[in-house]
Enzyme design. Structure first.
Site, PDB file in Angstrom:
ATOM      1  CG  PHE A  42      -1.889  -1.175   1.175  1.00 16.89           C
ATOM      2  CD1 PHE A  42      -3.141  -1.035   0.601  1.00 16.89           C
ATOM      3  CD2 PHE A  42      -1.527  -2.410   1.689  1.00 16.89           C
ATOM      4  CE1 PHE A  42      -4.017  -2.114   0.546  1.00 16.89           C
ATOM      5  CE2 PHE A  42      -2.391  -3.489   1.647  1.00 16.89           C
ATOM      6  CZ  PHE A  42      -3.639  -3.341   1.065  1.00 16.89           C
ATOM      7  CB  VAL A  80       1.422   0.170   5.310  1.00 15.30           C
ATOM      8  CG1 VAL A  80       1.002   1.624   5.233  1.00 15.30           C
ATOM      9  CG2 VAL A  80       0.207  -0.748   5.353  1.00 15.30           C
ATOM     10  CB  CYS A  81       4.801   3.235   1.749  1.00 16.96           C
ATOM     11  SG  CYS A  81       6.138   4.446   1.619  1.00 16.96           S
ATOM     12  CB  VAL A  82       7.293   3.475   7.110  1.00 20.20           C
ATOM     13  CG1 VAL A  82       8.597   3.796   6.399  1.00 20.20           C
ATOM     14  CG2 VAL A  82       7.286   4.082   8.495  1.00 20.20           C
ATOM     15  CB  ALA A  85       1.844   4.969   6.762  1.00 22.00           C
TER      16      ALA A  85
END
Length: 131
Positions: A42, A80-82, A85
């Site tokens: 994501f 999830v791309c930190v 996010a």
């Protein structure tokens, strides 16, 4: 037809566009056909799919909950791309502690990771499909 391994990249939010819902339907279709999904990543606005605090109306499809169920049922890593996010207020328990915040909103079925995890997965997947 032989089984293929897919990596999916979801860049659309849970509501407001069809990107994430199309990705979800595509993922289910792949699994029904016997294909494997190595990872769902994501990115950009897609990170909001990991928000466990989403509460749609009773007559609406709960896409974030559906992603979490898919991850558990098929043991699919949901990355999830930190950076994306954190910019959008999606934070896991560990990051909340590190940043001394009193709460977090990322569902436990999702995992914060960097673009390196996507790059690594892309090396082993037969196909990469972005939504």
């Amino acid at each position: 037809m032989s089984s293929l391994t897919y990596c999916l990249v979801v860049t659309g939010p849970h509501y407001g566009t069809e990107q994430a819902s199309s990705a979800y339907l595509f993922a289910n279709a792949l699994l029904e056909k016997g294909h494997q999904i190595a990872q769902i990543f994501f990115y950009r606005e897609g990170v909001v799919n990991a928000n466990k605090l989403v509460s749609p109306a009773n007559d609406e499809f709960d896409l974030p909950k559906a992603w979490a169920t898919l991850a558990i049922k098929h043991q699919i890593p949901m990355h999830v791309c930190v950076a994306a996010a954190l910019r959008r207020g999606i934070i896991d328990e560990q990051q909340a502690k590190e940043q001394e915040m009193d709460s977090y909103n990322m569902a436990p079925e999702f995992e914060l990771s960097g673009l390196g995890s996507l790059a690594q997965a892309m090396l082993t997947c037969s196909r990469v499909v972005q939504f």
